[in-house]
Write a protein that holds these residues in place. Structure first.
Motif, mmCIF file in Angstrom:
data_model
loop_
_atom_site.group_PDB
_atom_site.id
_atom_site.type_symbol
_atom_site.label_atom_id
_atom_site.label_comp_id
_atom_site.label_asym_id
_atom_site.label_seq_id
_atom_site.Cartn_x
_atom_site.Cartn_y
_atom_site.Cartn_z
ATOM 1 N N LYS A 98 -16.005 62.169 95.862
ATOM 2 C CA LYS A 98 -15.768 61.560 94.557
ATOM 3 C C LYS A 98 -16.390 60.170 94.548
ATOM 4 C CE LYS A 98 -12.205 60.601 91.121
ATOM 5 N NZ LYS A 98 -10.766 60.692 90.782
ATOM 6 N N ASP A 99 -17.171 59.889 93.502
ATOM 7 C CA ASP A 99 -17.841 58.593 93.357
ATOM 8 C C ASP A 99 -18.666 58.250 94.597
ATOM 9 O OD1 ASP A 99 -16.655 58.283 90.842
ATOM 10 O OD2 ASP A 99 -14.874 57.333 91.705
ATOM 11 N N GLY A 100 -19.327 59.264 95.159
ATOM 12 C CA GLY A 100 -20.203 59.029 96.303
ATOM 13 C C GLY A 100 -19.498 58.849 97.627
ATOM 14 N N ARG A 101 -18.183 59.092 97.666
ATOM 15 C CA ARG A 101 -17.412 58.908 98.895
ATOM 16 C C ARG A 101 -16.736 60.205 99.306
ATOM 17 N NH1 ARG A 101 -12.194 54.800 99.861
ATOM 18 N NH2 ARG A 101 -11.763 55.526 102.012
ATOM 19 N N GLY A 120 -10.145 65.513 107.907
ATOM 20 C CA GLY A 120 -10.339 64.110 107.564
ATOM 21 C C GLY A 120 -9.852 63.826 106.154
ATOM 22 N N ALA A 121 -9.473 62.553 105.915
ATOM 23 C CA ALA A 121 -9.003 62.145 104.589
ATOM 24 C C ALA A 121 -9.283 60.663 104.398
ATOM 25 C CB ALA A 121 -7.508 62.424 104.431
ATOM 26 N N ALA A 122 -9.614 60.305 103.157
ATOM 27 C CA ALA A 122 -9.857 58.902 102.824
ATOM 28 C C ALA A 122 -8.540 58.145 102.805
ATOM 29 C CB ALA A 122 -10.552 58.806 101.467
ATOM 30 N N LYS A 123 -8.521 56.990 103.491
ATOM 31 C CA LYS A 123 -7.345 56.128 103.508
ATOM 32 C C LYS A 123 -7.820 54.682 103.461
ATOM 33 C CE LYS A 123 -4.185 59.224 105.981
ATOM 34 N NZ LYS A 123 -3.260 59.381 107.140
ATOM 35 N N GLY A 124 -7.588 54.035 102.309
ATOM 36 C CA GLY A 124 -8.032 52.655 102.167
ATOM 37 C C GLY A 124 -9.532 52.533 102.314
ATOM 38 N N ASP A 125 -9.976 51.635 103.208
ATOM 39 C CA ASP A 125 -11.400 51.404 103.437
ATOM 40 C C ASP A 125 -11.969 52.272 104.547
ATOM 41 O OD1 ASP A 125 -11.480 49.461 101.455
ATOM 42 O OD2 ASP A 125 -10.935 47.855 102.860
ATOM 43 N N ASN A 126 -11.215 53.279 104.975
ATOM 44 C CA ASN A 126 -11.670 54.142 106.067
ATOM 45 C C ASN A 126 -11.598 55.610 105.675
ATOM 46 O OD1 ASN A 126 -12.060 52.039 108.048
ATOM 47 N ND2 ASN A 126 -9.838 51.934 108.255
ATOM 48 N N PHE A 127 -12.265 56.411 106.480
ATOM 49 C CA PHE A 127 -12.111 57.861 106.399
ATOM 50 C C PHE A 127 -11.552 58.270 107.755
ATOM 51 C CE2 PHE A 127 -13.602 62.302 106.733
ATOM 52 C CZ PHE A 127 -13.025 62.790 105.568
ATOM 53 N N VAL A 128 -10.307 58.701 107.765
ATOM 54 C CA VAL A 128 -9.595 58.958 109.019
ATOM 55 C C VAL A 128 -9.774 60.423 109.424
ATOM 56 C CG1 VAL A 128 -7.387 58.874 110.207
ATOM 57 C CG2 VAL A 128 -7.929 57.164 108.454
ATOM 58 N N VAL A 129 -10.276 60.614 110.635
ATOM 59 C CA VAL A 129 -10.606 61.948 111.132
ATOM 60 C C VAL A 129 -9.691 62.329 112.284
ATOM 61 C CG1 VAL A 129 -12.408 63.406 112.121
ATOM 62 C CG2 VAL A 129 -13.012 61.620 110.474
ATOM 63 N N SER A 130 -9.144 63.538 112.212
ATOM 64 C CA SER A 130 -8.340 64.078 113.316
ATOM 65 C C SER A 130 -9.129 65.205 113.969
ATOM 66 C CB SER A 130 -6.998 64.602 112.799
ATOM 67 O OG SER A 130 -6.225 63.558 112.235
ATOM 68 N N ALA A 131 -9.375 65.075 115.267
ATOM 69 C CA ALA A 131 -10.153 66.045 116.032
ATOM 70 C C ALA A 131 -9.427 66.340 117.340
ATOM 71 C CB ALA A 131 -11.562 65.499 116.298
ATOM 72 N N PRO A 132 -9.860 67.356 118.086
ATOM 73 C CA PRO A 132 -9.172 67.686 119.349
ATOM 74 C C PRO A 132 -9.090 66.524 120.330
ATOM 75 C CG PRO A 132 -10.608 69.477 118.688
ATOM 76 C CD PRO A 132 -10.897 68.349 117.749
#
Length: 227
Positions: A98-101, A120-132
């Motif tokens: 959305k809006d290039g993000r 992964g999900a956008a949170k504030g100024d970051n994109f938080v990724v959960s991986a193994p």
């Protein structure tokens, strides 16, 4: 172990030489803006390894609704040597922009029976990724290693869609080249992506990725648009 861009495609498994063809999905990245002709479309690529030949398909289904672009990726790769399957990989992913993000991401990859899930999900100024391997805070403008638009131009960081690992990248506009797509010559602009391993992406006049490739120690894997 090297990360690859495009399916993103192979991770190093039993067939080490073919690791990281990036299911390629492969760094293309992100949502195309209206200026880049963002619209509903399905991009189907044939994957060919320089040594092992035809190894499968890579499909990006792009849907735009209410200001959100959803990219659904399906990767089906199989390497056969003397008729025996040496490597098999399947990837199913969903991206929302959305809006290039990038605002949401989910990836499930099955490689020779091993399952890897990345979210992964956008949170504030970051994109938080959960991986193994744990959690990664990527910048909000991160691009994913999946070639479906021209939004990778100017990218400085890339997230591997199959492993969730983050790496710095740089993109250089190479030169104008004529490539053959479906038996027809197509004028394109080639872009060289400095990453590990390196990639090339060819955009046509509509700024659609008509071809991309990744090079590693096993050879070059090329993904060519078939429809």
């Amino acid at each position: 172990m090297k990360e690859s861009f495009a399916v993103s495609p192979f991770r190093r498994t039993a067939l080490r030489a073919l690791a990281w063809i990036a299911i390629p999905t492969v760094l293309i990245w992100g949502v195309a803006h209206a200026a880049d002709g963002e619209q509903d479309r399905v991009l189907t690529y044939k994957a060919v390894h320089a040594k092992y030949g035809d190894i499968g398909t890579y499909i990006n289904n792009i849907a735009v609704k209410d200001g959100v672009t959803t990219v659904t990726t399906q990767v089906r790769l199989r390497v056969r040597i003397l008729g025996i399957t040496a490597h098999r990989e399947e990837g199913d992913r969903t991206e929302q922009w959305k809006d290039g993000r990038i605002v949401a991401f989910q990836s499930i990859t099955m490689a020779n029976g091993d399952r890897t899930e990345v979210r992964g999900a956008a949170k504030g100024d970051n994109f938080v990724v959960s991986a193994p391997f744990g959690t990664v805070d990527a910048p909000a403008n991160v691009r994913l290693s999946n070639p479906w638009s021209a939004n990778f131009i100017g990218a400085t960081s890339m997230l591997s869609v199959d492993s969730g690992k983050l790496q710095p990248v740089s993109v250089d506009a190479g030169q104008k080249e004529t490539v053959t797509i479906g038996g027809t010559p197509v004028e394109t602009q080639r872009y060289d992506i400095a990453s590990n391993p390196p990639y090339k992406v060819w955009l046509d006049s509509r700024r659609v990725p008509v071809m991309f490739s990744v090079a590693d120690e096993s050879g070059i894997v090329t993904f060519t648009l078939v429809k």
